[in-house]
Design an enzyme around this catalytic site. Structure first.
Site, PDB file in Angstrom:
ATOM      1  N   CYS A  78     -32.122 -65.115  56.143  1.00 31.52           N
ATOM      2  CA  CYS A  78     -32.151 -66.574  55.524  1.00 31.52           C
ATOM      3  C   CYS A  78     -30.993 -66.967  54.923  1.00 31.52           C
ATOM      4  O   CYS A  78     -30.176 -67.564  56.029  1.00 31.52           O
ATOM      5  CB  CYS A  78     -33.455 -66.389  54.392  1.00 31.52           C
ATOM      6  SG  CYS A  78     -34.118 -67.710  53.944  1.00 31.52           S
ATOM      7  N   HIS A 170     -38.281 -63.271  56.070  1.00 34.18           N
ATOM      8  CA  HIS A 170     -38.039 -62.278  54.900  1.00 34.18           C
ATOM      9  C   HIS A 170     -38.608 -61.005  55.391  1.00 34.18           C
ATOM     10  O   HIS A 170     -39.752 -60.639  54.678  1.00 34.18           O
ATOM     11  CB  HIS A 170     -38.289 -62.653  53.462  1.00 34.18           C
ATOM     12  CG  HIS A 170     -37.468 -63.753  52.973  1.00 34.18           C
ATOM     13  ND1 HIS A 170     -36.399 -63.208  52.066  1.00 34.18           N
ATOM     14  CD2 HIS A 170     -37.286 -64.910  53.032  1.00 34.18           C
ATOM     15  CE1 HIS A 170     -35.606 -64.381  51.891  1.00 34.18           C
ATOM     16  NE2 HIS A 170     -36.166 -65.379  52.360  1.00 34.18           N
ATOM     17  N   GLU A 172     -38.015 -57.922  54.304  1.00 32.46           N
ATOM     18  CA  GLU A 172     -38.064 -57.188  53.302  1.00 32.46           C
ATOM     19  C   GLU A 172     -39.317 -57.423  52.273  1.00 32.46           C
ATOM     20  O   GLU A 172     -39.550 -56.631  51.312  1.00 32.46           O
ATOM     21  CB  GLU A 172     -36.795 -56.950  52.409  1.00 32.46           C
ATOM     22  CG  GLU A 172     -36.683 -58.563  51.371  1.00 32.46           C
ATOM     23  CD  GLU A 172     -36.384 -59.726  52.181  1.00 32.46           C
ATOM     24  OE1 GLU A 172     -36.335 -59.704  53.444  1.00 32.46           O
ATOM     25  OE2 GLU A 172     -36.082 -60.848  51.640  1.00 32.46           O
TER      26      GLU A 172
HETATM   27  N1  GLN Z   1     -32.745 -72.371  51.438  1.00 32.55           N
HETATM   28  C1  GLN Z   1     -31.842 -71.415  51.248  1.00 32.55           C
HETATM   29  C2  GLN Z   1     -30.293 -71.652  51.213  1.00 32.55           C
HETATM   30  O1  GLN Z   1     -30.027 -72.853  51.765  1.00 32.55           O
HETATM   31  C3  GLN Z   1     -32.415 -70.253  51.861  1.00 32.55           C
HETATM   32  C4  GLN Z   1     -33.568 -69.704  51.291  1.00 32.55           C
HETATM   33  C5  GLN Z   1     -34.005 -68.253  51.270  1.00 32.55           C
HETATM   34  O2  GLN Z   1     -32.767 -67.607  51.602  1.00 32.55           O
HETATM   35  N2  GLN Z   1     -34.937 -67.811  51.135  1.00 32.55           N
HETATM   36  O3  GLN Z   1     -29.637 -70.813  51.183  1.00 32.55           O
END
Ligand code: GLN
Length: 193
Positions: A78, A170, A172
């Protein structure tokens, strides 16, 4: 084998627990010395602008980028996917500048900002993976050297470039260890070369 987990912000404990279940030793990475002797590094989810600034403040941005260029396996989750990317659409934020990917941040509309879905990811086997997206980014364009492992309606959600692995959801946050095992296999394959 020891895996570093960038521990500046975000879902750190979940990765640690998951790797522990796979009997893998981990180290929290908070300063450049913590990178010594690791076989791979996980960049957890969080908020990428903040993590980028903290990477600079803790003198970690360039050391991690250098290790990534040298072939250290890195799994970016992410925010980690964003940080690995060379291109972040409409943003000048700090990044590691390693993967030939173009990223859209917070790119799922407001209602769909967070959602879960079972998705088929061929490299992980027949059983669908339960994906959890939290204000997730996606990749809207990749270079020739990037292998797409999962895409949905033109949005690339899981991708690989040599030693680098980027995932928009995610893994995890589920009991399914297959994304982490895929990463560990990658580490084993790289160290054999
Ligand atoms: N929206 C977040 C970002 O731009 C990422 C979200 C996440 O890691 N769950 O960093």
């Amino acid at each position: 084998m020891k895996i570093g987990i960038l521990a500046l912000q975000g879902a750190i404990r979940e990765h640690r627990n998951l790797l522990r279940r796979l009997s893998i030793e981990t180290v929290d990475v908070l300063n450049p010395d913590d990178l010594d002797g690791i076989s791979g590094l996980i960049l957890p989810g969080g908020e990428s602008t903040t993590v980028g600034k903290l990477l600079v403040r803790y003198d970690l941005l360039e050391p991690i980028a250098a290790l990534g260029r040298k072939g250290l396996p890195i799994l970016g989750v992410c925010t980690g996917l964003i940080l690995l990317s060379k291109h972040i659409n409409n943003s000048e934020q700090y990044r590691l500048n390693l993967m030939d990917t173009y990223v859209e941040r917070n790119a799922f509309g407001r209602q769909l900002a967070s959602f879960e879905a079972d998705m088929s990811i061929p490299v992980l086997g027949d059983k669908p993976f339960h994906t959890v997206f939290i204000r997730a980014p996606y990749i809207n364009k990749v270079g020739d050297n990037v292998k797409v492992l999962l895409s949905d309606e033109g949005k690339v959600l899981f991708a690989e470039q040599d030693n680098l692995l980027a995932v928009a959801f995610h893994p995890e946050l589920t009991d399914d260890t297959r994304v982490h095992e895929y990463f560990l296999n990658k580490i084993n394959n790289f160290s054999e070369q």
